[in-house]
Motif scaffolding. Structure first.
Motif, mmCIF file in Angstrom:
data_model
loop_
_atom_site.group_PDB
_atom_site.id
_atom_site.type_symbol
_atom_site.label_atom_id
_atom_site.label_comp_id
_atom_site.label_asym_id
_atom_site.label_seq_id
_atom_site.Cartn_x
_atom_site.Cartn_y
_atom_site.Cartn_z
ATOM 1 N N CYS A 1 5.739 -39.260 19.743
ATOM 2 C CA CYS A 1 4.538 -40.070 19.569
ATOM 3 C C CYS A 1 4.947 -41.364 18.850
ATOM 4 C CB CYS A 1 3.495 -39.311 18.766
ATOM 5 S SG CYS A 1 3.992 -39.021 17.050
ATOM 6 N N THR B 1 4.060 -38.925 26.563
ATOM 7 C CA THR B 1 2.771 -39.227 27.198
ATOM 8 C C THR B 1 1.897 -37.981 27.147
ATOM 9 O OG1 THR B 1 3.499 -38.442 29.335
ATOM 10 C CG2 THR B 1 3.957 -40.756 28.805
ATOM 11 N N GLU B 2 0.665 -38.137 27.594
ATOM 12 C CA GLU B 2 -0.264 -36.996 27.683
ATOM 13 C C GLU B 2 0.402 -35.835 28.435
ATOM 14 O OE1 GLU B 2 -3.093 -36.876 26.159
ATOM 15 O OE2 GLU B 2 -3.970 -35.088 27.086
ATOM 16 N N TRP C 1 2.627 -33.552 26.245
ATOM 17 C CA TRP C 1 1.966 -32.551 25.381
ATOM 18 C C TRP C 1 1.576 -31.304 26.181
ATOM 19 C CZ3 TRP C 1 3.926 -34.712 21.614
ATOM 20 C CH2 TRP C 1 3.690 -36.010 21.208
ATOM 21 N N GLN C 2 1.434 -31.487 27.480
ATOM 22 C CA GLN C 2 1.038 -30.351 28.326
ATOM 23 C C GLN C 2 2.232 -29.667 28.993
ATOM 24 O OE1 GLN C 2 -1.732 -32.036 31.139
ATOM 25 N NE2 GLN C 2 -3.042 -32.863 29.525
ATOM 26 N N TYR D 1 -3.745 -28.309 23.276
ATOM 27 C CA TYR D 1 -2.662 -28.317 24.251
ATOM 28 C C TYR D 1 -1.953 -26.988 24.443
ATOM 29 C CZ TYR D 1 -3.130 -33.396 24.094
ATOM 30 O OH TYR D 1 -3.609 -34.671 24.174
#
Lengths: 418, 418
Positions: free
Chosen positions: B292, B306-307, B310-311, B337
């Motif tokens: 981050c 990125t988003e 996190w997934q 998450y």
């Protein structure tokens, strides 16, 4: 109104509230239950007036008398709701219990902690008191709840919901921890049972039609039972006095309950002796018997039982009777026709009792006891949200523990795997 | 071939066999397992030749090398299958245990008996050794099994199935207690997961795509986990030495397992101190970091997370790193998450450890231990059929107990309900 969007909003609010409820203390949850009890007591007029609206609408819409009766919130029923809340508050908290903590060779310490399920959806029919019963059990077990009652009870349910919301807030919990669906649009049910991201389990309470529909369409696990086709088997080694007492009680103590006996199985060795005694007692109680051929050889004049009778949940003073070839015959009949709810053997024979207990695959299996005992209160669960005949998760009467799950907890001291 | 009719036949045979297995003694089930072990040992040539056919076909069909490797039954893998059968035979029998027997005020005595689930369907991909592993756990826990392996392993699986069938029969059990689907038609899977009358639960073992497809289409409960997006949170009160050791182990001990850490959360109060130490150790292991903004202020030059990061379940030497605002920030990130598989906090602070244990809603929650411990063997279950991230029924590593259910047993002496 956009029902799908509304239900998603309820779902999101419930999911958020579930975190707060799950980490709330026992005392806070109990305080919310007791405050709601007091609020219901203070709101008798509002409850009566809301209920009056539902009854008026029901009459105008031609609701049948039995339905109107179930819908009515009499002062005695309000008393029962209040009493129920206080009882649930007094039950032990299932959440947080840690069991089985043991050290492993690696040095880590592993056990299981009991935790809430998360968000529970309750779908029910006309009785508004279910709103309080179901909400209180879900809250006590640390869950958030979305309740969808019958449209005919909408005003009563909203009045009860208002008390629940104030009770929650007074204890410092979010009012969205218990939400009563405010639309009577039937599409709301369809949404509720297909939101696994917001709802962890559905508990339907109502007739078989409702439950079948929900089970078929749900994308969320359902805790349910469809039928109670319960059996009593009178073995040739039964004590005849116990056999008569239990069989009559299992059928006649109440006719409309799911744990009522619907088929009686009698060992061929004692059929000629015991059937006439049973027939006499059932005749006195006004129970109609329907028998297999061999039963009718002993009890002349009763109707022939058909394939439908073996499958029937009469919920009425009717009993199917079959003469079977001993324990194996009884177990075979039960394997074929039982709804896996509750079965009981009457015998003094140790080996047969043990075989029946082991081989009958129902949620409750009994020896020398009436099937009517299959009930959360009788089993000591303190309360009951329903009875499950499924094998996964909860089975049999479902109390607070059935509304929880477990997670593994591991304590280390910098332990790593090698 | 009529696949639907064939699967119904397997289902009916399994349902009938399940009754025999459920009432068989521990000794008989163990005998079948040990006999199968001996038969596999005696059939090494047949197994090798069947496996050779699958490998030839696989090469002809352009199967990739990794798949061919999983498919291969090396002598060492046959040894492992044989050893596994003997280990499962030596485990305690979960079936029949009665717990919680207490007297109720009515005089009845109520408890719970552990019972098999019934029929378990296993769907898996290329590894033929899963046939033995899964069948042995299901049989030990008193269940009948229908196994559907990958079509590329059909000859190997049939050769293993022949040993299982002979092992069962030698112990006096029906050979239909373990059935391996003999058609490679993909429609067989569709049938297997939509026969609730014959199959009680499905356990899929394989990639996320397979499991998602099965979960979506099944009409039978599924024990599964989709993802392992596991987190380690390093609290400001962590012992830095333990933090480094656990974080490195959780990521690097094995990259391809579901309990491997995929995101590291670091308390903002210690980020500047500990991140460089972590970065150095991960660099030595060849792990790519993605961070981050606040992580990148400390560790210059690493890529932006990125988003998607996190997934992500990387299953690779890549790690997402996020600086969070203390425990609440960590719990919020995890709630959003995590795949609810396994999370660990590193801290010396009692209250924070306790809050993390209570508030993180994952199948395993740890304090000062590597997420890599989330495993049936490490937890002392003796064996593992998989890990469940669902909340109903089994949660976390699933051993023999997870393949069973419970029923209520009631002892009376002519007791009736009044």
């Amino acid at each position: 109104m956009d029902v799908a969007a509304y239900m998603v909003e309820l779902g999101q609010q419930a999911r958020a509230a579930a975190r707060d409820v799950a980490r709330s203390s026992t005392a806070v949850r109990n305080q919310a239950l007791l405050a709601t009890a007091d609020l219901l007591d203070d709101s008798r007029e509002e409850l009566a007036s809301a209920n009056h609206k539902d009854l008026e609408n029901g009459r105008a819409n031609g609701l049948e008398e039995a339905m109107l009766d179930r819908l009515e919130l009499t002062p005695a029923r309000i008393d029962t709701m209040i009493e129920g809340l206080r009882q649930v508050a007094s039950l032990p908290d299932p959440v947080g219990e840690i069991t089985g903590m043991t050290y492993r060779p690696s040095g880590i310490q592993v056990g299981k902690m009991r935790v809430p399920l998360g968000v529970i959806g309750i779908i029910y029919e006309s009785r508004p008191n279910v709103t309080v019963e179901a909400a209180s059990l879900c809250l006590k077990s640390g869950n958030a709840t979305i309740l969808r009652g019958g449209s005919e009870a909408i005003h009563s349910n909203q009045a009860i919901a208002a008390c629940l919301a104030r009770g929650l807030v007074s204890a410092g919990l979010p009012e969205t921890a218990v939400q009563v669906v405010s639309t009577t649009d039937r599409a709301a049910v369809g949404e509720l049972i297909t939101m696994p991201e917001y709802v962890d389990v559905i508990v339907p309470r109502g007739g078989k039609g409702l439950i079948e529909r929900i089970s078929r369409d749900a994308r969320v696990p359902v805790i349910k039972h469809l039928d109670g086709v319960c059996h009593v088997y009178i073995d040739s080694h039964a004590d005849p006095e116990k056999a008569l007492k239990v069989a009559v009680n299992a059928k006649t103590q109440r006719y409309g309950t799911c744990n009522t006996m619907e088929t009686l199985l009698v060992d061929e060795e004692i059929a000629a002796d015991i059937l006439p005694l049973l027939a006499q007692q059932f005749a006195e109680k006004g129970v109609e018997l329907r028998g297999c051929d061999r039963t009718r050889q002993v009890l002349e004049g009763i109707d022939q039982a058909t394939e439908q009778d073996w499958q029937a949940e009469y919920l009425a003073p009717i009993l199917a009777v079959r003469v079977v070839e001993g324990l194996d015959g009884a177990i075979d009949h039960i394997a074929r026709y039982s709804s896996q709810h509750t079965e009981s053997i009457i015998t003094e024979n140790y080996t047969r009792a043990r075989r029946f207990l082991t081989e009958v695959d129902s949620s409750s299996v009994m020896v020398n006891a009436s099937t009517r005992f299959a009930d959360g209160f009788e089993y000591g669960l303190g309360a009951e949200i329903g009875i499950s005949t499924d094998k996964l998760h909860a089975r049999g009467p479902v109390g607070l523990e059935g509304l929880t799950s477990q997670k593994y907890v591991v304590f280390g001291d910098g332990h790593i795997r090698t």
